[in-house]
Design an enzyme around this catalytic site. Structure first.
Site, PDB file in Angstrom:
ATOM      1  N   GLY A   1       5.795  -8.546  -0.179  1.00 19.10           N
ATOM      2  CA  GLY A   1       7.364  -8.996  -1.133  1.00 19.10           C
ATOM      3  C   GLY A   1       7.826 -10.284  -0.434  1.00 19.10           C
ATOM      4  CG  HIS A   2       5.408 -12.736   2.019  1.00 20.46           C
ATOM      5  ND1 HIS A   2       6.492 -12.617   3.637  1.00 20.46           N
ATOM      6  CD2 HIS A   2       4.696 -12.348   3.098  1.00 20.46           C
ATOM      7  CE1 HIS A   2       6.159 -12.151   4.315  1.00 20.46           C
ATOM      8  NE2 HIS A   2       4.950 -11.876   3.799  1.00 20.46           N
ATOM      9  N   GLY A   3       6.903 -13.032  -2.141  1.00 21.12           N
ATOM     10  CA  GLY A   3       6.877 -13.886  -3.499  1.00 21.12           C
ATOM     11  C   GLY A   3       8.383 -13.566  -3.585  1.00 21.12           C
ATOM     12  CB  SER A   4      10.468 -10.695  -3.944  1.00 23.83           C
ATOM     13  OG  SER A   4       9.813  -9.883  -5.084  1.00 23.83           O
TER      14      SER A   4
ATOM     15  CG  PHE B   1       6.170 -19.407  -7.186  1.00 23.57           C
ATOM     16  CD1 PHE B   1       7.454 -19.124  -6.948  1.00 23.57           C
ATOM     17  CD2 PHE B   1       5.158 -18.317  -6.465  1.00 23.57           C
ATOM     18  CE1 PHE B   1       8.687 -18.178  -6.377  1.00 23.57           C
ATOM     19  CE2 PHE B   1       6.159 -16.985  -5.816  1.00 23.57           C
ATOM     20  CZ  PHE B   1       7.443 -17.304  -5.742  1.00 23.57           C
TER      21      PHE B   1
ATOM     22  CD  GLU C   1       5.930 -26.630 -17.099  1.00 21.27           C
ATOM     23  OE1 GLU C   1       4.963 -27.580 -17.351  1.00 21.27           O
ATOM     24  OE2 GLU C   1       6.400 -27.107 -15.536  1.00 21.27           O
TER      25      GLU C   1
END
Length: 437
Positions: A254-257, A244, A279
């Site tokens: 906020g793009h990861g969320s 990720f 993982e």
């Protein structure tokens, strides 16, 4: 020695290059060029040093849409002895596809061509909008516009998330270019094998209108995630999130969320998937996951009402017919956990397992979320509730660390459990504080 030694992380400069027309719409504070990797040890060795040059600059550029690469290595001086001088270009290109450019003019022409022709491969599964920087104004105004901004507005930047597999036309070539970011930004990251057929991918792009041609939108790579399915008894699969990455120019927005929540909603939509697992998550990703999972639970009306008792919960509802983001006001209630709800403490285990299965969350993750929700509502003057909470957390910790704790004497085991409980609850409070950010 020091004179001829370069820090590989500083020497390697990364850029996402846009066509001139696409640069015209950028705000003053937007910059997608000249950033550096977090890690280079998978490429240049454990100490992340390059020997044999002074003023070394490794200029690695990517076309912001197709991620086609350009590489140029320059230096002020180079040692004459070839046996001790690191082969910078030869080493780095061993991790790149062979179609990279070394001619800057040809590369920029390719950037222009790709801007006009590139379209993301795969199936569009989710999109969201952000105000263009020149439109944002004050922070409050920008936040206010997030929910109401029309994607067709000239003031909107649209972000789109696509689901792909190896079978998606054109994706293998794209992945060979993007996978370098795994080495550069994920500690312990490594390339995955293309002959492992079952990988699934979620790729996030920025879709931006051109100022001179508002009917033309171009795409720009933001980040991606890779996931692998495993068999889950008796007839489903467990989808494990493996990689990720969101590139640094897009951090803290906020793009990861958004990417994580899109993946989660996709998992919920697939009847053949039993649960989503992760993982070996890095601490930053674990915080992102915890925060978004908590917000999802807090915004789920039925779960919160059953968990804390129907009359004790203020909530923002949830998506009809399933698990959804919903509102966030659920965390603002003042009712204590002494209200008759299934969360307790102690939590009703069959009830919790039913919800865990429906929400497709891994067991340890769901148990941690339940413990955080209890702590969020736990009355510090409720001694019975405090004791029940402590026992519930310690029971989980004991089971999780059984092999180590079983080798200890009784008093040492009790002391270690208490120490671990205190560390765990302190970390829970830190994570709960993220909900207001």
């Amino acid at each position: 020695m020091a004179e001829w030694t370069s820090d590989a992380n500083q020497a390697l400069t990364l850029s996402l290059v846009r066509a001139p027309e696409d640069e015209q719409v950028l705000g003053e504070e937007e910059s997608y060029t000249d950033f550096h990797p977090a890690f280079t040890y998978p490429i240049f060795g454990e100490d992340e040093k390059i020997y044999g040059y002074t003023d070394l600059v490794i200029d690695l550029r990517f076309a912001s849409s197709s991620l086609v690469q350009f590489l140029d290595v320059t230096h002020a001086k180079k040692l004459a002895s070839s046996s001790t001088v690191d082969d910078v270009k030869g080493t780095l290109t061993g991790f790149m596809p062979s179609d990279y450019y070394t001619d800057e003019k040809a590369f920029l022409a390719r950037v222009e061509e790709d801007a006009n022709t590139f379209r993301p491969p795969g199936q569009l599964i989710s999109s969201y909008t952000r105000p263009a920087p020149q439109f944002s104004g004050s922070k409050g105004k920008a936040v206010e516009q997030l929910e109401t901004l029309d994607p067709e507005s000239e003031d909107a930047i649209v972000f789109e998330i696509y689901h792909t597999t190896w079978d998606t036309p054109g994706f293998r070539e794209l992945h060979r270019r993007m996978q370098l970011f795994i080495l550069l930004f994920i500690e312990g990251g490594s390339y995955i094998q293309e002959d492992e057929d079952n990988w699934e991918f979620f790729v996030l792009y920025e879709k931006r209108k051109r100022r001179t041609s508002p009917n033309v939108s171009t795409y720009h790579f933001v980040g991606y995630s890779s996931l692998y399915p495993f068999y889950c008894y008796p007839e489903k699969i467990r989808l494990r999130l493996s990689q990720f990455v969101i590139l640094p120019p897009y951090h803290r927005s906020g793009h990861g969320s958004e990417l994580y929540n899109a993946i989660y909603q996709y998992v919920l939509s697939r009847p053949d998937i039993a649960e989503l697992t992760v993982e070996d998550p890095a601490e930053a990703f674990e915080d992102l996951r915890d925060k978004n999972d908590l917000l999802m639970l807090l915004g789920h009306q039925q779960f919160m009402e059953e968990g804390f008792g129907g009359g004790s919960v203020s909530h923002g509802g949830g998506r009809a017919g399933g698990v959804g983001k919903g509102g966030r006001s659920g965390r603002g209630g003042t009712a204590s956990v002494s209200a008759k709800g299934k969360l307790g403490p102690p939590t009703d285990k069959p009830w919790a397992e039913k919800w865990r299965t429906e929400m497709k969350l891994a067991g340890r993750q769901f148990n941690r979320l339940v413990e955080m929700l209890i702590l969020l509502r736990l009355d510090p003057t409720d001694s019975r509730g405090q004791r029940a909470f402590r026992l519930q957390v310690k029971e989980r910790l004991y089971r999780f660390n059984f092999e180590i704790l079983a080798q200890m004497e009784k008093q040492e085991r009790l002391d270690k459990l208490e120490e671990t409980f205190q560390i765990q609850t302190t970390d829970y409070m830190r994570i709960l504080a993220l909900l207001s950010h």
